[in-house]
Write an enzyme that holds these catalytic residues in place. Structure first.
Site, mmCIF file in Angstrom:
data_model
loop_
_atom_site.group_PDB
_atom_site.id
_atom_site.type_symbol
_atom_site.label_atom_id
_atom_site.label_comp_id
_atom_site.label_asym_id
_atom_site.label_seq_id
_atom_site.Cartn_x
_atom_site.Cartn_y
_atom_site.Cartn_z
ATOM 1 N N TYR A 30 -0.811 -2.504 3.419
ATOM 2 C CA TYR A 30 -0.320 -3.046 2.151
ATOM 3 C C TYR A 30 1.176 -2.788 1.965
ATOM 4 C CZ TYR A 30 -4.583 -4.436 -0.385
ATOM 5 O OH TYR A 30 -5.697 -5.077 -0.843
ATOM 6 N N ASP A 74 -15.377 -4.003 -2.782
ATOM 7 C CA ASP A 74 -15.948 -5.206 -3.397
ATOM 8 C C ASP A 74 -17.402 -5.383 -2.959
ATOM 9 O OD1 ASP A 74 -13.545 -5.883 -4.640
ATOM 10 O OD2 ASP A 74 -13.718 -8.001 -4.118
ATOM 11 N N ASP A 98 -10.254 -1.764 0.129
ATOM 12 C CA ASP A 98 -10.242 -2.921 -0.774
ATOM 13 C C ASP A 98 -11.474 -3.781 -0.512
ATOM 14 O OD1 ASP A 98 -9.198 -4.889 -2.580
ATOM 15 O OD2 ASP A 98 -8.536 -6.050 -0.850
ATOM 16 N N ASP A 103 -16.429 -2.459 10.696
ATOM 17 C CA ASP A 103 -17.371 -3.594 10.745
ATOM 18 C C ASP A 103 -18.805 -3.091 10.583
ATOM 19 O OD1 ASP A 103 -17.027 -2.336 13.218
ATOM 20 O OD2 ASP A 103 -17.183 -4.169 14.403
ATOM 21 N N LYS A 120 -11.120 1.868 12.482
ATOM 22 C CA LYS A 120 -11.307 0.877 13.548
ATOM 23 C C LYS A 120 -10.639 1.464 14.784
ATOM 24 C CE LYS A 120 -12.679 -3.172 15.036
ATOM 25 N NZ LYS A 120 -14.093 -3.565 15.143
HETATM 26 C C1 IPM Z 1 -7.961 -4.199 -6.056
HETATM 27 C C2 IPM Z 1 -7.316 -5.553 -6.056
HETATM 28 C C3 IPM Z 1 -5.849 -5.395 -5.693
HETATM 29 C C4 IPM Z 1 -5.776 -4.803 -4.301
HETATM 30 C C5 IPM Z 1 -5.005 -6.679 -5.808
HETATM 31 C C6 IPM Z 1 -5.100 -7.315 -7.175
HETATM 32 C C7 IPM Z 1 -3.571 -6.457 -5.418
HETATM 33 O O1 IPM Z 1 -7.997 -6.398 -5.189
HETATM 34 O O2 IPM Z 1 -7.512 -3.331 -6.823
HETATM 35 O O3 IPM Z 1 -8.909 -4.000 -5.301
HETATM 36 O O4 IPM Z 1 -5.847 -5.526 -3.303
HETATM 37 O O5 IPM Z 1 -5.629 -3.586 -4.202
HETATM 38 MG MG MG Z 2 -9.778 -5.583 -4.383
#
Ligand code: IPM
Ligand code: MG
Length: 363
Positions: A141, A252, A248, A224, A192
Site C-alpha cells: 500500500y 472482507d 484487506d 491462498d 506468501k
Molecule cells: C479497508 C478499505 C480501505 C483499505 C480502502 C478504502 C482504502 O478497503 O479499510 O479495508 O484498502 O484499506
Molecule cells: Mg478493505
C-alpha cells in the site's frame, strides 16, 4: 482533563452510521463520566468537495490532538474522476500513515442470532470468534517506487513495491502475539513465502519472535490457503496476523462469515494505544440516504474505542451486550434480515441499541 474525540463522518452512508454511533458515544460518555469532548472534521470526498484535499491539514492537526477518532466511510463514484493522487481513499491512507496507526484489529464474531444470515451453513460458522490483525501502514500500500509509466515502446506499465522492514514486522508481530496471549493462545501468520521474498522475511521474523511467547502456539499459512480455510473451516482460527493487502482481502471474506460486512468493526492503533475506529465496510453509495445502512459495525467500533483507547471495558461490554439484546429483539437492517425478523431503518437500529443500553443499565 477532558479527552478529545475527532468525528469524521466521511461520505455517502458515513454520516448516517456515524450519527447512530455518536448517540451511543454520548450515552457512554454520560453514564461512565468519561469527560469526552467531540470535534468534527472532514476526510475523503467530503473534504475534497470542501477544500480540494482528501486529508486537509486541519483534519490532521485535530487528529494529532485527539485521543481517538471515529470514522464513517470514505469514497464513492462522485470522486471517480478526480486525480488519483487526491482520491478520497488517499485521505484515509494518509491519516493512517501520518498517525502511524500500524495495528489494525478486525474481529469477526458471529452473533448467534445471525447464524442464518451467513452465506455459509450455520454449523460452519456458529460460535465463530476470530481476530484478524492487519499491518496497516506498510507493505504494498505504501511501498515506493509506485506509479504508472510509459515504456520505450509506448506501452504503459503500472508498478508498486511490496516492502517490509524488520522493525515493521516486529511491531505488528508483538501486537498480534500479545492479543493471542489474551485470547485463545493461537496465532496464525499468513504470508506468501513460497513466492515473495518480503514474506520469507516476514515468516522468519514471526518464527524468531515466537520464542518470546512460549504460551502462544504459532503456525504459518500461505494466503491462498488461508482464503480457502476461512470459508471452509473458519473456526480453526483464533488470531491471524498478516500484511496490509492480504489483511484487506481476508478481512472482507471473514466479515461475510458473520452474516454481513455491516457487522464488522475495526480499530487501528498506534504504539501508544491511541487509535482510529471505523467499520470495515465502505461508503455504500447504492443505499446512501435511504436509511438502509447497518450502523452496528460503527457502534461496535465505539465499543472497541472504549476497550483499546479509553480503557473503559465496562462501556465496551455494555455496548456489545446492547447490540446483542437488540438482535435478540429481532431488529434487523436489510443486510441481515432473515425470515421472521423485522427490517428496520438505520435510525431505528440506533434507537434499539440506545434503548437496550438504558434497559441493561437499569437492571
Ligand atoms: C479497508 C478499505 C480501505 C483499505 C480502502 C478504502 C482504502 O478497503 O479499510 O479495508 O484498502 O484499506
Ligand atoms: Mg478493505
Amino acid at each position: 482533563m477532558s479527552k478529545q474525540i475527532l468525528i469524521l463522518p466521511g461520505d455517502y452512508i458515513g454520516p448516517e452510521i456515524v450519527t447512530e454511533a455518536r448517540r451511543v458515544l454520548d450515552w457512554v460518555n454520560k453514564r461512565y463520566i468519561l469527560d469526552l469532548k467531540f470535534v468534527d472534521g472532514l476526510l475523503g470526498g467530503a473534504a475534497i468537495d470542501a477544500c480540494g484535499n482528501p486529508c486537509p491539514e486541519e483534519t490532521l492537526n485535530a487528529a494529532r490532538q485527539s485521543e481517538a477518532i471515529l470514522l464513517g466511510a470514505v469514497g464513492g463514484p462522485s470522486w471517480d474522476d478526480v486525480d488519483r493522487h487526491i482520491r478520497p481513499e488517499r485521505g484515509l491512507l494518509q491519516l493512517r500513515s501520518e498517525l502511524e496507526l500500524f495495528g489494525n484489529l478486525r474481529p469477526a464474531l458471529l452473533y448467534p442470532q445471525l447464524a442464518e444470515a451467513s452465506s455459509l451453513k450455520a454449523e460452519i460458522v456458529s460460535g465463530l470468534d476470530i481476530l484478524i490483525v492487519r499491518e496497516l501502514t506498510g507493505g504494498i500500500y505504501f511501498g515506493e517506487p509506485r506509479g504508472i509509466r510509459t515504456l520505450e515502446n509506448g506501452e504503459r506499465e503500472g508498478f508498486n513495491t511490496y516492502v517490509y522492514k524488520e522493525s515493521e514486522i516486529e511491531r505488528i508481530g508483538h501486537l498480534a502475539f500479545e492479543l493471542a496471549r489474551k485470547r485463545g493462545g493461537r496465532l496464525c501468520s499468513v504470508d506468501k513465502s513460497n513466492v515473495l521474498e518480503v514474506t520469507v522475511l516476514w515468516r522468519e521474523i514471526m518464527t524468531d519472535m515466537s520464542a518470546q511467547y512460549p504460551d502462544v502456539e504459532l503456525s504459518h499459512m500461505y494466503v491462498d490457503n488461508a482464503a480457502m480455510q476461512l470459508v471452509m473451516a473458519p473456526k480453526q482460527f483464533d488470531v491471524l496476523v498478516t500484511g496490509n493487502m492480504f489483511g484487506d482481502i481476508l478481512s472482507d471474506a471473514a466479515a461475510m462469515l458473520t452474516g454481513s460486512i455491516g457487522m464488522l468493526p475495526s480499530a487501528s492503533l498506534d504504539q501508544n494505544g491511541r487509535g482510529m475506529y471505523e467499520p470495515c465496510h465502505g461508503s455504500a453509495p447504492d443505499i446512501a440516504g435511504e436509511g438502509k445502512a447497518n450502523p452496528l459495525a460503527t457502534i461496535l467500533s465505539v465499543a472497541m474505542m472504549m476497550r483499546y483507547t479509553l480503557a473503559c471495558p465496562q462501556a465496551a461490554d455494555a455496548i456489545e451486550a446492547a447490540v446483542s439484546r437488540t438482535l435478540d429483539q429481532g431488529l434487523r437492517t436489510p443486510d441481515i434480515v432473515t425470515a421472521g425478523s423485522n427490517s428496520v431503518s438505520t435510525s431505528q437500529m440506533g434507537d434499539g441499541v440506545v434503548a437496550a443500553l438504558e434497559a441493561l443499565a437499569d437492571q
